[in-house]
Write an enzyme that holds these catalytic residues in place. Structure first.
Site, PDB file in Angstrom:
ATOM      1  N   CYS A   2       0.868  -1.173   0.000  1.00 35.97           N
ATOM      2  CA  CYS A   2       0.000   0.000   0.000  1.00 35.97           C
ATOM      3  C   CYS A   2       0.905   1.222   0.000  1.00 35.97           C
ATOM      4  CB  CYS A   2      -0.854   0.061   1.261  1.00 35.97           C
ATOM      5  SG  CYS A   2      -1.851  -1.404   1.516  1.00 35.97           S
ATOM      6  N   ARG A  27       1.069   1.811  -5.962  1.00 34.37           N
ATOM      7  CA  ARG A  27       1.273   0.812  -4.903  1.00 34.37           C
ATOM      8  C   ARG A  27      -0.042   0.173  -4.438  1.00 34.37           C
ATOM      9  NH1 ARG A  27       6.201   1.198  -2.472  1.00 34.37           N
ATOM     10  NH2 ARG A  27       5.362   0.157  -0.648  1.00 34.37           N
ATOM     11  N   TRP A  74      -3.927  -1.594  -1.129  1.00 36.35           N
ATOM     12  CA  TRP A  74      -3.914  -2.827  -1.905  1.00 36.35           C
ATOM     13  C   TRP A  74      -4.289  -3.894  -0.895  1.00 36.35           C
ATOM     14  CZ3 TRP A  74      -3.630  -4.163  -6.848  1.00 36.35           C
ATOM     15  CH2 TRP A  74      -3.317  -5.490  -7.172  1.00 36.35           C
ATOM     16  N   ASN A 100       1.035   0.016   6.202  1.00 33.38           N
ATOM     17  CA  ASN A 100       1.402  -0.808   5.053  1.00 33.38           C
ATOM     18  C   ASN A 100       2.158  -2.009   5.592  1.00 33.38           C
ATOM     19  OD1 ASN A 100       2.278  -1.859   2.589  1.00 33.38           O
ATOM     20  ND2 ASN A 100       4.033  -0.463   2.510  1.00 33.38           N
ATOM     21  N   GLY A 101       1.747  -3.217   5.193  1.00 34.54           N
ATOM     22  CA  GLY A 101       2.418  -4.433   5.676  1.00 34.54           C
ATOM     23  C   GLY A 101       1.383  -5.438   6.129  1.00 34.54           C
ATOM     24  N   GLU A 484       8.090 -20.930 -19.098  1.00 38.27           N
ATOM     25  CA  GLU A 484       7.961 -19.564 -18.582  1.00 38.27           C
ATOM     26  C   GLU A 484       9.134 -18.685 -19.049  1.00 38.27           C
ATOM     27  OE1 GLU A 484       5.751 -17.797 -17.436  1.00 38.27           O
ATOM     28  OE2 GLU A 484       6.704 -16.183 -16.339  1.00 38.27           O
ATOM     29  N   LYS A 488       8.693 -15.333 -21.286  1.00 35.52           N
ATOM     30  CA  LYS A 488       9.219 -14.024 -20.865  1.00 35.52           C
ATOM     31  C   LYS A 488      10.003 -13.375 -21.993  1.00 35.52           C
ATOM     32  CE  LYS A 488       7.377 -13.374 -18.260  1.00 35.52           C
ATOM     33  NZ  LYS A 488       6.342 -13.711 -17.330  1.00 35.52           N
ATOM     34  N   GLU A 491       7.816 -12.410 -25.021  1.00 31.60           N
ATOM     35  CA  GLU A 491       6.826 -11.417 -24.632  1.00 31.60           C
ATOM     36  C   GLU A 491       7.422 -10.003 -24.612  1.00 31.60           C
ATOM     37  OE1 GLU A 491       5.517 -12.146 -20.629  1.00 31.60           O
ATOM     38  OE2 GLU A 491       3.614 -11.134 -20.923  1.00 31.60           O
ATOM     39  N   HIS A 508      12.135 -35.710 -30.215  1.00 35.97           N
ATOM     40  CA  HIS A 508      10.894 -35.985 -30.948  1.00 35.97           C
ATOM     41  C   HIS A 508      10.556 -34.889 -31.955  1.00 35.97           C
ATOM     42  CE1 HIS A 508      10.180 -39.461 -28.429  1.00 35.97           C
ATOM     43  NE2 HIS A 508      10.573 -38.711 -27.413  1.00 35.97           N
ATOM     44  N   LYS A 607      -2.048  -5.978 -19.737  1.00 37.36           N
ATOM     45  CA  LYS A 607      -1.767  -6.579 -18.426  1.00 37.36           C
ATOM     46  C   LYS A 607      -2.863  -7.562 -18.031  1.00 37.36           C
ATOM     47  CE  LYS A 607       0.440  -7.226 -14.643  1.00 37.36           C
ATOM     48  NZ  LYS A 607       1.549  -8.194 -14.791  1.00 37.36           N
TER      49      LYS A 607
END
Ligand code: M6R
Length: 612
Positions: A2, A27, A74, A100-101, A484, A488, A491, A508, A607
């Site tokens: 946050c 944030r 958040w 925050n936390g 992945e 990346k 992308e 193969h 996104k």
């Protein structure tokens, strides 16, 4: 994650707090609030939604006073509602704070405070802090009450506290979450990062963990938690606002790669504890998991990176929780006519919680009687609301289109889920459980160490920057890593064609393309199939391909076989995809950077994919 701010000075606090919050909206943005102390009382205004909703409310009904705090949220504990929005107050409304936390031990503190007669209004972990200070303030002056309350907290926090009886003061503290001080002319500020205060001053005092601050318009009195005075010189920040928002990194993606040790820590905190070694989930999820049909099978759904996390989960859950698992691309699942019933548990993995295919998948599953568990990063998102239970990743907002910290937090959450189910279903021995749990607790430090390879990886990327095709290979837990890693690279560096394969599949078909200099990234960390991966590596070398190898520290064999070697700390294979993700992300990042690509917003991508 946050954003928090504080202002004390001669000017009206409200517009300054709002301006500072606007700099921190990256944030968190599911709700926002401010509190202003004018000496006669503290007024609070909070709204669900983006900051502009709060700004509009304050335009119609401004709050007056020269001392104020603000928060942009958040959500981690409690849905994004007005009651759960910060600031939070004690019973009397005379103590008001932003946080925050994550307060790990909030449930036990809350129980203690309820028994002492405190009334709670929100479902947040934060509100306990206000009541805790109130409790101590019955017998101690406010500074001391704040300090005593901090000593009771376990977990992470950056806090700003207003006390009605101390109108020209803000009390602050940090432990594990960012907080700094801005020292202006006749005014002082708190901020989660330098962007929050840069409009007013460039003179910044950084705080360390377990430091406590009394902020006045004259400056800051900093002490340790035990009350020892701290003297530290302020530094001058020369960044522009845009680069400050990225924490000094040139791109959000690089910042988010570096945030992973902390994001993973936040995902573990409050669930897995070291002393005693124990794993707990929130009540709803624990109940959901404990009442699962013993014969249930898991169907994991996700798209893109989330699907890759699901593939890792398949290995984890089958090996240790002894559950039958299939993983499906959500976009295929919904059109495949899958056989579902009340014995099926659908596990939806999603950062945004809004991906159209995943959402349609869970709706279809529910309609057929299946139970739905979600692993999600956004509280209050559609998937989080529609699932029967949710395990939140605490990665904080991910801004770069390419998923990095959300992925490692998803896999971390899958590891936690596996440990929970492995214990409940007696899938592994207590000794094995302990070993895996201890490795998981060590993970943030392991990731910090892995990040130290950055400069080396950048040098390797510089050597390959002109290459236009890439293979990524791995086996077992690191087969998804290969997928992945390739995702990346293509992308964020759309000039490059990259494919990930299970290394055993090479023969193969894909091997037909290997020729002199064809680059192959191998993930060859310690595992029962390590020798087999090395054999695949030999096959590439025999055709004069060029091998970059991600291997465990101290691996001499990999050193002999590799054209370029990247080492990562040794971990149990179970956690190796989380560790291996970091060099693959950094490699993709530096390849894209060397090729001048638009890293944070690659062409053709969004996104959150909320359409089919
Ligand atoms: O928000 P979600 O996790 O549901 O998103 C799924 C994919 O769209 C996402 O992971 C995508 O593949 C990333 N951009 C990859 O970096």
């Amino acid at each position: 994650m946050c954003g928090i701010v504080g202002y004390v000075g001669k000017s009206e606090a409200m517009p300054i707090v709002l301006e500072a919050l606007s700099r921190l909206e990256y944030r968190g943005y599911d709700s926002a609030g401010v509190a202003i102390n004018n000496g006669r009382g503290i007024q609070v205004s909070r709204r669900v939604g983006k900051l502009k909703v709060l700004a509009e409310a304050l335009r119609r009904k401004p709050l007056k006073g020269a001392t104020g705090i603000g928060h942009t949220r958040w959500a981690t504990h409690g849905e994004p509602t007005e009651f759960n929005a910060h600031p939070h107050s004690d019973c009397s409304g005379k103590l008001v704070l932003v946080h925050n936390g994550i307060i790990e031990n909030y449930a036990e503190l809350k129980e203690r405070l309820i028994n002492a007669g405190h009334r709670f209004r929100s479902k947040t972990d934060t509100e306990v802090v206000a009541h805790l200070v109130e409790e101590y303030a019955k017998r101690h002056p406010i500074e001391q009450a704040f300090r005593l309350a901090l000593k009771d907290l376990r977990g992470s926090y950056a806090l700003c506290l207003l006390s009605q009886d101390a109108p020209g003061k803000i009390f602050g503290a940090r432990n594990g979450s960012p907080l700094l001080i801005g020292l202006g002319k006749g005014e002082s500020l708190f901020g989660s990062d330098a962007t929050a205060i840069m409009e007013r001053t460039r003179k910044v005092l950084y705080l360390n963990d377990l430091e406590v601050v009394e902020l006045t318009q004259q400056g800051a009195k900093v002490t340790t938690l035990s009350g020892k005075a701290v003297t530290r010189k302020p530094t001058t920040v020369n960044w522009n606002i845009a680069s400050a928002r990225k924490g000094g990194y040139p791109h959000y993606m690089l910042k988010e790669i570096h945030e992973q040790p902390d994001a993973v820590r936040q995902t573990i905190v409050g669930r897995l504890t070291a002393d005693p070694l124990r794993l707990v989930f929130d009540k709803r999820t624990a109940r959901f998991l404990k009442t699962l049909d013993p014969r249930t099978r898991f169907v994991i759904l996700g798209c893109g990176t989330a699907y890759h996390a699901g593939l890792v989960g398949e290995y984890m859950l089958e090996e240790f929780a002894k559950l039958p698992v299939v993983v499906d691309l959500a976009s295929e699942f919904r059109y495949r006519g899958p056989m579902l019933d009340k014995h099926t548990t659908v596990l939806a993995i999603t950062q945004s919680g809004e991906t159209a295919d995943t959402l349609a998948g869970i709706r279809m599953a529910k309609a057929q009687g299946a139970k739905v568990l979600a692993i999600c990063n956004v509280m209050g998102s559609s998937i989080a609301r529609e699932a029967d239970a949710v395990l939140y990743t605490h990665a904080g907002p991910e801004i770069a289109v390419a998923s990095t910290k959300a992925y490692t937090c998803q896999v971390t959450t899958l590891a936690l889920l596996t440990l929970f189910l492995a214990k409940a279903r007696r899938g592994i021995s207590p000794a094995q459980w302990r070993k895996l749990a201890e490795g998981l607790l060590q993970l943030p430090e392991t990731l910090e160490k892995t990040l130290q390879q950055e400069a080396h990886i950048k040098t390797i990327a510089a050597k390959y920057m002109r290459v236009r095709d890439f293979y990524y290979l791995g086996r077992r837990y690191n087969y998804p890593s290969a997928l992945e890693g390739a995702l990346k690279l293509k992308e964020i560096c759309p000039l490059i064609h990259a494919e990930g394969y299970a290394a055993g599949e090479m023969k193969h078909g894909p091997i037909s393309l290997i020729r002199r200099g064809w680059p192959v990234m191998f993930v060859a960390t310690d595992s029962p199939v390590y020798e087999k991966v090395l054999s695949n590596l030999e096959e590439v070398r025999a055709r004069k391909g060029s091998c970059i190898v991600v291997a465990s520290e101290g691996d001499q064999q990999a050193r002999r076989h590799a054209d370029h070697l990247i080492t990562v700390p040794k971990t149990d294979e179970f956690l190796s995809p989380i560790v291996a993700a970091i060099p693959l992300q950094l490699f993709a990042y530096y390849m894209a950077d060397a090729n001048g690509c638009d890293i944070d917003q690659p062409p053709n991508l969004a996104k959150s994919v909320t359409v089919e």
